[in-house]
Scaffold this active site. Structure first.
Site, PDB file in Angstrom:
ATOM      1  CG  PHE A 246     -12.466  16.808   7.205  1.00 54.27           C
ATOM      2  CD1 PHE A 246     -11.449  16.715   8.130  1.00 54.27           C
ATOM      3  CD2 PHE A 246     -12.264  16.296   5.935  1.00 54.27           C
ATOM      4  CE1 PHE A 246     -10.234  16.142   7.804  1.00 54.27           C
ATOM      5  CE2 PHE A 246     -11.050  15.708   5.596  1.00 54.27           C
ATOM      6  CZ  PHE A 246     -10.036  15.637   6.543  1.00 54.27           C
ATOM      7  N   GLY A 254     -10.154  15.412  -3.357  1.00 51.35           N
ATOM      8  CA  GLY A 254      -9.487  14.619  -4.398  1.00 51.35           C
ATOM      9  C   GLY A 254      -8.491  13.728  -3.691  1.00 51.35           C
ATOM     10  CB  CYS A 257      -7.220   8.322   0.521  1.00 46.66           C
ATOM     11  SG  CYS A 257      -5.593   7.596   0.788  1.00 46.66           S
ATOM     12  CE  LYS A 260      -6.776   3.886  -2.457  1.00 47.21           C
ATOM     13  NZ  LYS A 260      -7.201   2.973  -1.426  1.00 47.21           N
TER      14      LYS A 260
HETATM   15  P1  NAD Z   1       1.913   4.507  -3.309  1.00 46.67           P
HETATM   16  O1  NAD Z   1       1.412   4.263  -4.664  1.00 46.67           O
HETATM   17  O2  NAD Z   1       2.508   5.824  -2.925  1.00 46.67           O
HETATM   18  O3  NAD Z   1       2.984   3.388  -2.933  1.00 46.67           O
HETATM   19  C1  NAD Z   1       2.815   2.029  -3.165  1.00 46.67           C
HETATM   20  C2  NAD Z   1       4.196   1.408  -3.372  1.00 46.67           C
HETATM   21  O4  NAD Z   1       4.046  -0.004  -3.451  1.00 46.67           O
HETATM   22  C3  NAD Z   1       4.871   1.827  -4.683  1.00 46.67           C
HETATM   23  O5  NAD Z   1       6.167   2.321  -4.394  1.00 46.67           O
HETATM   24  C4  NAD Z   1       4.932   0.541  -5.514  1.00 46.67           C
HETATM   25  O6  NAD Z   1       6.078   0.452  -6.332  1.00 46.67           O
HETATM   26  C5  NAD Z   1       4.956  -0.505  -4.422  1.00 46.67           C
HETATM   27  N1  NAD Z   1       4.525  -1.846  -4.810  1.00 46.67           N
HETATM   28  C6  NAD Z   1       3.436  -2.188  -5.550  1.00 46.67           C
HETATM   29  N2  NAD Z   1       3.353  -3.535  -5.643  1.00 46.67           N
HETATM   30  C7  NAD Z   1       4.397  -4.040  -4.945  1.00 46.67           C
HETATM   31  C8  NAD Z   1       4.830  -5.369  -4.671  1.00 46.67           C
HETATM   32  N3  NAD Z   1       4.151  -6.422  -5.103  1.00 46.67           N
HETATM   33  N4  NAD Z   1       5.946  -5.527  -3.942  1.00 46.67           N
HETATM   34  C9  NAD Z   1       6.651  -4.454  -3.490  1.00 46.67           C
HETATM   35  N5  NAD Z   1       6.274  -3.182  -3.710  1.00 46.67           N
HETATM   36  C10 NAD Z   1       5.156  -2.979  -4.430  1.00 46.67           C
HETATM   37  O7  NAD Z   1       0.666   4.177  -2.353  1.00 46.67           O
HETATM   38  P2  NAD Z   1       0.318   4.873  -0.945  1.00 46.67           P
HETATM   39  O8  NAD Z   1      -0.307   6.195  -1.187  1.00 46.67           O
HETATM   40  O9  NAD Z   1       1.470   4.742  -0.039  1.00 46.67           O
HETATM   41  O10 NAD Z   1      -0.873   3.914  -0.450  1.00 46.67           O
HETATM   42  C11 NAD Z   1      -0.623   2.601   0.022  1.00 46.67           C
HETATM   43  C12 NAD Z   1      -1.875   2.082   0.688  1.00 46.67           C
HETATM   44  O11 NAD Z   1      -2.161   2.850   1.864  1.00 46.67           O
HETATM   45  C13 NAD Z   1      -3.143   2.167  -0.170  1.00 46.67           C
HETATM   46  O12 NAD Z   1      -3.961   1.063   0.101  1.00 46.67           O
HETATM   47  C14 NAD Z   1      -3.803   3.444   0.318  1.00 46.67           C
HETATM   48  O13 NAD Z   1      -5.187   3.433   0.131  1.00 46.67           O
HETATM   49  C15 NAD Z   1      -3.469   3.407   1.801  1.00 46.67           C
HETATM   50  N6  NAD Z   1      -3.435   4.723   2.436  1.00 46.67           N
HETATM   51  C16 NAD Z   1      -2.873   5.782   1.772  1.00 46.67           C
HETATM   52  C17 NAD Z   1      -2.811   7.024   2.422  1.00 46.67           C
HETATM   53  C18 NAD Z   1      -2.217   8.214   1.708  1.00 46.67           C
HETATM   54  O14 NAD Z   1      -2.448   9.335   2.173  1.00 46.67           O
HETATM   55  N7  NAD Z   1      -1.470   8.044   0.626  1.00 46.67           N
HETATM   56  C19 NAD Z   1      -3.325   7.177   3.724  1.00 46.67           C
HETATM   57  C20 NAD Z   1      -3.853   6.060   4.362  1.00 46.67           C
HETATM   58  C21 NAD Z   1      -3.916   4.835   3.716  1.00 46.67           C
END
Ligand code: NAD
Length: 435
Positions: A246, A254, A257, A260
Site C-alpha cells: 500500500f 476508490g 469499500c 465508504k
Molecule cells: P454488493 O452490492 O456486491 O452485494 C450485495 C448484495 O446484497 C446484492 O446482490 C443485493 O441484491 C443483495 N441484497 C441487498 N439487500 C438484500 C436483502 N434484504 N436480502 C437479500 N439480498 C439482499 O455488496 P458487496 O460488495 O458484496 O459488499 C457486501 C458487504 O461486504 C458490504 O458491507 C461491504 O462493505 C463489505 N465488504 C465488501 C468488500 C468488497 O471488496 N466488495 C470487501 C470486504 C467487505
C-alpha cells in the site's frame, strides 16, 4: 461439514458462498435480486472475479441459489449476512438492506441459529441485531461479527488464504462452530468481543487508506524536490515496521469499500463526539490527488488547444469489473463537465461504467465514447491518462499508441511505466512523484 446460509449474493456473498462450498460445507445463497439468482442457477456469474466461475463449477453440488428466504432458514444452522452497506449522499451508512435482512430472519426464525454479520457495519450493530431478533423470536440464537477483508480481483485467494480470520463472539457455542467452519483455513483466528471485531474492520481499512494518502503526499513533495517516490517507497518499505504494501503512489483509492468505510468511521467518531483529524486528512488528500490529476490533464489540453482525452482503465482497480467510486469515473465526469471529450477503454468494466455514467445529462454523455481497445481510445487523443493499472497494458505496442495520438502526452496515474523508457519512445510522459 456445516449447513450455511448466505444472505446477499454480491462480491462478498458469492465469494464467501463458493469458497465455503469448496471447503466442503453445504451452502445456500439467497438474494432479493431474482434475476441474479436465476442467472446463477443457469451458471451465469454476475461479476468478474478471477477463478470464481471455475470453483463454482467444481463445487456446484455443494451450493444452491434461491430467492426464497424461508429455504435458508429451514436448511441452515449458520446464516452469514453479506448485504451491501453503501454510503448515503451525506456520508452516513445506509443500513436499510442490512436491517431488512435481519428483520426477515427474525420473523422466520424457529430454532437455534448463529447469525453472522459479514457486512461492514457500524460498531454496536451486533447489539442491535440481538434486540431486533429478540422482538420476534423468544428462543435461543447467537450473534457473531466476522468481518471480511477480501479484495476484489483476488477475492478467492484472500478468503481461502487470509492473513487472519476475525471472529467476534459472546458465547462458547458459536465460537466453537465458527472455528469449525474455518478449520480448513490455515491462518490465525482472532477471537474477540463483537464490538472489537466490528471496529477491526474499520480500523484496518482506515489504516490502509492512510498509507495510500501518506505516500501520495510524499509523491507530491518528491515532484517538488526532484526525488523518485518509487525509490522512496522501496526505501521505507524495507523497514519491517512500515512494510512494502500500500505504498504505490498514484491518483488515490476508490472502490466500494475505502471511501465508504472512511466516511463510516468518521461518522462513528462524530457520533461519539470525537474529532478524528487524521482520518479527515486522509480523505482530503485522496480528493486532492484526483483533482490534481484532472488539472494536469486540463493544463495540457489548454496548452495544446486540444479537446480529447483517452482514459485507459475504468474499474477502480485491476482484475475487477467494479466501478463503484472509481477514480476513473470521477475524472471522466470532471472532464466532460469542463467541455472536453473522453474516449474510454477497460478490459472488463465498460458495461458497468456505461451504466454508472447514465446519471450524467445527455449533453455530457454525448462526449463520452467507449472503445474496444486502448488503440481505439488513443486515436486522435491529445492526452492519454492511465487510470487503472491492468497488466494487459504492459503488452501494448507503445509506438502504435504514439502514432495514433494527436500529441503523445501520457499521464500515468498509477506509475505503471518507466519514465525513462516512455520518454525514450517519444512520449511526453509524467507519472506521480517521479522524475
Ligand atoms: P454488493 O452490492 O456486491 O452485494 C450485495 C448484495 O446484497 C446484492 O446482490 C443485493 O441484491 C443483495 N441484497 C441487498 N439487500 C438484500 C436483502 N434484504 N436480502 C437479500 N439480498 C439482499 O455488496 P458487496 O460488495 O458484496 O459488499 C457486501 C458487504 O461486504 C458490504 O458491507 C461491504 O462493505 C463489505 N465488504 C465488501 C468488500 C468488497 O471488496 N466488495 C470487501 C470486504 C467487505
Amino acid at each position: 461439514m456445516n449447513k450455511i446460509g448466505i444472505i446477499g449474493t454480491g462480491y462478498v456473498g458469492l465469494t464467501t458462498g463458493v469458497a465455503l462450498a469448496s471447503l466442503g460445507h453445504k451452502v445456500i445463497c439467497v438474494d432479493k435480486d431474482k434475476e441474479k439468482m436465476n442467472n446463477l442457477n443457469r451458471g451465469i456469474i454476475p461479476i468478474y472475479e478471477p477463478g470464481l466461475e471455475d470453483l463454482l463449477n467444481t463445487y456446484k453440488a455443494n451450493i444452491e441459489f434461491t430467492s426464497d428466504f424461508s429455504r435458508i432458514i429451514q436448511k441452515s444452522e449458520i446464516i452469514f449476512i453479506c448485504v451491501g452497506t453503501p454510503s448515503k449522499e451525506d456520508g452516513s451508512i445506509d443500513m436499510s438492506y442490512f436491517r431488512e435482512a435481519v428483520t426477515e430472519i427474525a420473523k422466520l426464525l424457529n430454532d437455534y441459529k448463529i447469525i453472522v454479520n459479514k457486512s461492514t457495519v457500524p460498531v454496536g450493530t451486533g447489539d442491535w441485531v440481538k434486540k431486533e431478533i429478540g422482538k420476534y423470536y423468544k428462543g435461543g440464537f447467537s450473534v457473531v461479527s466476522n468481518p471480511e477483508f477480501l479484495r476484489e480481483g483476488s477475492a478467492l485467494k484472500d478468503f481461502l488464504e487470509p492473513d487472519r480470520v476475525v471472529i467476534g463472539v459472546e458465547d462458547e457455542r458459536s465460537k466453537e462452530i465458527m472455528l469449525e467452519i474455518y478449520s480448513k483455513i490455515d491462518a490465525p483466528k482472532l477471537i474477540t468481543d463483537i464490538r472489537s471485531a466490528e471496529m477491526i474492520k474499520y480500523a484496518a481499512n482506515a489504516f490502509l487508506a492512510m498509507k495510500i494518502s501518506f505516500i501520495n503526499e510524499i509523491a507530491n513533495i518528491c515532484e517538488k524536490v526532484g526525488a523518485d517516490v518509487k525509490k522512496v517507497a522501496e526505501g521505507i518499505g524495507l523497514d519491517k515496521r512500515i512494510g512494502p504494501y500500500f505504498l504505490n503512489a498514484g491518483i488515490g483509492y476508490g472502490g466500494s469499500c475505502f471511501p465508504k468505510d472512511i466516511d463510516g468511521l468518521l461518522m462513528i467518531a462524530n457520533n461519539h463526539n470525537y474529532d478524528f483529524k487524521l482520518l479527515k486528512a486522509v480523505a482530503e488528500v485522496n480528493e486532492y490527488q484526483q483533482e490534481k490529476f484532472v488539472k494536469k490533464i486540463i493544463d495540457i489540453l489548454i496548452k495544446e488547444k486540444g479537446d480529447t482525452v483517452a482514459i485507459c482503465g475504468l474499474a477502480f482497480k485491476p482484475n475487477t469489473d467494479d466501478v463503484r467510486k472509481s477514480p476513473a469515473l470521477k475524472i471522466i465526469r470532471r472532464l466532460v463537465e469542463e467541455g472536453y471529450k473522453v474516449k474510454a477503454y477497460d478490459p472488463k468494466a465498460i458495461e458497468n461504467a456505461e451504466e454508472e455514467l447514465q446519471i450524467l445529462s445527455k449533453k455530457y454523455l454525448e462526449n463520452i465514447s467507449f472503445c474496444n481497445d486502448p488503440y481505439g481510445a488513443a486515436k486522435k487523443a491529445d492526452v492519454l491518462a492511465l487510470v487503472t493499472e491492468w497488466s494487459e497494458f504492459y503488452n501494448l505496442d507503445m509506438n502504435k499508441i504514439k502514432s495514433l495520438m494527436r500529441k503523445p502526452y501520457f499521464l500515468d496515474g498509477r506509475n505503471q511505466f518507466d519514465p525513462k523508457e516512455m520518454r525514450k519512445l517519444g512520449f511526453y510522459y509524467e507519472g506521480i512523484g517521479r522524475k
